[in-house]
Design an enzyme around this catalytic site. Structure first.
Site, PDB file in Angstrom:
ATOM      1  N   LYS A  10       0.849  -1.201   0.000  1.00  0.00           N
ATOM      2  CA  LYS A  10       0.000   0.000   0.000  1.00  0.00           C
ATOM      3  C   LYS A  10       0.882   1.247   0.000  1.00  0.00           C
ATOM      4  O   LYS A  10       2.023   1.219   0.479  1.00  0.00           O
ATOM      5  CB  LYS A  10      -0.965   0.032   1.198  1.00  0.00           C
ATOM      6  CG  LYS A  10      -0.313   0.291   2.579  1.00  0.00           C
ATOM      7  CD  LYS A  10      -0.370   1.730   3.043  1.00  0.00           C
ATOM      8  CE  LYS A  10       0.914   2.195   3.648  1.00  0.00           C
ATOM      9  NZ  LYS A  10       1.174   2.490   4.942  1.00  0.00           N
ATOM     10  N   ASP A 136      -3.274  -1.268   9.856  1.00  0.00           N
ATOM     11  CA  ASP A 136      -3.342  -1.273   8.386  1.00  0.00           C
ATOM     12  C   ASP A 136      -3.982  -2.555   7.830  1.00  0.00           C
ATOM     13  O   ASP A 136      -4.276  -2.625   6.638  1.00  0.00           O
ATOM     14  CB  ASP A 136      -1.928  -1.173   7.782  1.00  0.00           C
ATOM     15  CG  ASP A 136      -1.387   0.245   7.828  1.00  0.00           C
ATOM     16  OD1 ASP A 136      -2.170   1.179   8.103  1.00  0.00           O
ATOM     17  OD2 ASP A 136      -0.175   0.419   7.589  1.00  0.00           O
TER      18      ASP A 136
HETATM   19  P1  ATP Z   1       3.704  -0.200   7.926  1.00  0.00           P
HETATM   20  O1  ATP Z   1       3.714   0.607   6.672  1.00  0.00           O
HETATM   21  O2  ATP Z   1       2.382  -0.891   8.202  1.00  0.00           O
HETATM   22  O3  ATP Z   1       4.283   0.492   9.115  1.00  0.00           O
HETATM   23  P2  ATP Z   1       6.118  -1.451   7.151  1.00  0.00           P
HETATM   24  O4  ATP Z   1       6.097  -1.613   5.668  1.00  0.00           O
HETATM   25  O5  ATP Z   1       6.849  -0.270   7.674  1.00  0.00           O
HETATM   26  O6  ATP Z   1       4.635  -1.444   7.659  1.00  0.00           O
HETATM   27  P3  ATP Z   1       6.612  -4.270   7.526  1.00  0.00           P
HETATM   28  O7  ATP Z   1       7.298  -4.604   6.255  1.00  0.00           O
HETATM   29  O8  ATP Z   1       5.205  -4.692   7.670  1.00  0.00           O
HETATM   30  O9  ATP Z   1       6.722  -2.711   7.836  1.00  0.00           O
HETATM   31  O10 ATP Z   1       7.526  -4.871   8.697  1.00  0.00           O
HETATM   32  C1  ATP Z   1       7.564  -4.314   9.978  1.00  0.00           C
HETATM   33  C2  ATP Z   1       8.156  -5.332  10.944  1.00  0.00           C
HETATM   34  O11 ATP Z   1       7.295  -6.470  11.032  1.00  0.00           O
HETATM   35  C3  ATP Z   1       9.523  -5.843  10.562  1.00  0.00           C
HETATM   36  O12 ATP Z   1      10.399  -5.551  11.620  1.00  0.00           O
HETATM   37  C4  ATP Z   1       9.365  -7.348  10.378  1.00  0.00           C
HETATM   38  O13 ATP Z   1      10.406  -8.059  11.006  1.00  0.00           O
HETATM   39  C5  ATP Z   1       8.040  -7.693  11.047  1.00  0.00           C
HETATM   40  N1  ATP Z   1       7.247  -8.686  10.303  1.00  0.00           N
HETATM   41  C6  ATP Z   1       6.448  -9.613  10.825  1.00  0.00           C
HETATM   42  N2  ATP Z   1       5.850 -10.350   9.882  1.00  0.00           N
HETATM   43  C7  ATP Z   1       6.252  -9.871   8.708  1.00  0.00           C
HETATM   44  C8  ATP Z   1       5.962 -10.226   7.349  1.00  0.00           C
HETATM   45  N3  ATP Z   1       5.129 -11.226   7.027  1.00  0.00           N
HETATM   46  N4  ATP Z   1       6.545  -9.500   6.365  1.00  0.00           N
HETATM   47  C9  ATP Z   1       7.361  -8.464   6.694  1.00  0.00           C
HETATM   48  N5  ATP Z   1       7.674  -8.109   7.952  1.00  0.00           N
HETATM   49  C10 ATP Z   1       7.137  -8.797   8.956  1.00  0.00           C
END
Ligand code: ATP
Length: 284
Positions: A10, A136
């Site tokens: 997203k 989210d």
């Molecule tokens: P948001 O935009 O919702 O804040 P993000 O893109 O910044 O999300 P994610 O990629 O969702 O962050 O990852 C955040 C944390 O979640 C990481 O530290 C990761 O280790 C953990 N995590 C747990 N499950 C997953 C998964 N299936 N894929 C990616 N990261 C994951």
């Protein structure tokens, strides 16, 4: 039996923070939409009552800290499912990037297991389950384009923005969402992006107005902490993207581009100093 699900990334076309709430969360107002950069999930029934996660990505947890694991556990517990599941995550979305990769994996797991175990849970109920996993996740359950309020879990669907290219660039830094919100001061804001103007730009399918109304109040916090995110934004604009914004709390920066002829130049220009660059279509 096996089922497959796509878990797209997203982006926030608009991210505003209204105030800090008594419970410590921030009251947000966002417009979220999805882009064609997606993780792929394969879910296979196991006779044993267990959840096993695997992935080719070496940098995510594969135990109960994985959001797909948490989604599978939640649906199993809530609907008293005795079978187990093996979930393979083919990660394509950069991690901790502001692209909700983990949340989208959790949402795809809820959708996939709903089919695999023939539970017939309606979308609204899946979204309520998703809200227990992260703010989210409810949006990621249905995708599309939505206004998100509250902590991000109260959704109002709106039309998709006009089709365009989206160039995403992630600098090699990890940004903690909690840290960015922790440093954010709503009373120090100079102004708020206009939700009403963005909605009318989308409803009228005015691509250049959508670009003009992009706004994210968290940008200043992340940009002041990480000058490389600032450089990336400047570079994307100089290379000719029509609109540029940081997604979520960063560090990924995205550029919207209407003309296909510009895409290769922007992509190649960014690749000169940033390893992780993607050129994809908006999911409309
Ligand atoms: P948001 O935009 O919702 O804040 P993000 O893109 O910044 O999300 P994610 O990629 O969702 O962050 O990852 C955040 C944390 O979640 C990481 O530290 C990761 O280790 C953990 N995590 C747990 N499950 C997953 C998964 N299936 N894929 C990616 N990261 C994951």
């Amino acid at each position: 039996m096996k089922v497959y699900e796509k878990a797209p990334a997203k982006i926030n076309l608009l991210l505003d923070v209204l105030h800090k709430r008594e419970d410590g969360y921030h009251e947000v107002e966002m417009i979220m939409t999805m882009v064609d950069l997606a993780d792929r999930l394969e879910m296979e029934e196991l006779p044993r009552d267990t959840i096993i996660i695997s992935s080719q990505a070496g940098y995510i947890p594969l135990d109960e800290k994985n959001l797909a694991f948490q989604a599978a556990k939640l649906i199993k517990d809530r609907y008293d499912v005795k079978q187990g599941v093996y979930i393979h995550l083919d990660k394509k979305i950069p991690v901790a990037a502001g692209l909700a990769g983990g949340s989208s994996d959790a949402a795809a797991t809820l959708r996939g297991l709903n089919r695999l175990w023939k539970l017939n849970i309606p979308d609204l109920e899946l979204q309520e389950l998703g809200a227990e996993l992260g703010s989210d996740v409810p949006f990621c359950v249905t995708g599309g384009t939505a206004i998100a309020r509250g902590r991000g879990e109260k959704l109002e669907m709106i039309p998709n923005p006009p089709q365009c290219w989206v160039i995403l660039a992630k600098p090699p830094i990890n940004v903690s969402t909690a840290d960015v919100y922790g440093r954010f001061r709503v009373d120090k804001l100079n102004g708020h992006p206009s939700m009403a103007d963005m909605i009318s730009a989308i409803e009228n399918q005015q691509f250049h107005d959508v670009c003009g109304q992009l706004g994210n109040v968290l940008e200043d916090v992340t940009l002041s902490l990480y000058p490389e995110v600032h450089q990336l934004k400047d570079a994307m604009m100089k290379l000719g993207a029509d609109g540029v914004l940081m997604s979520g709390s960063g560090p990924t920066v995205f550029g919207l581009v209407s003309k296909e002829s510009k895409v290769a130049r922007i992509y190649n220009g960014l690749r000169g100093f940033c390893k992780e660059v993607y050129a994809v279509r908006m999911l409309t």
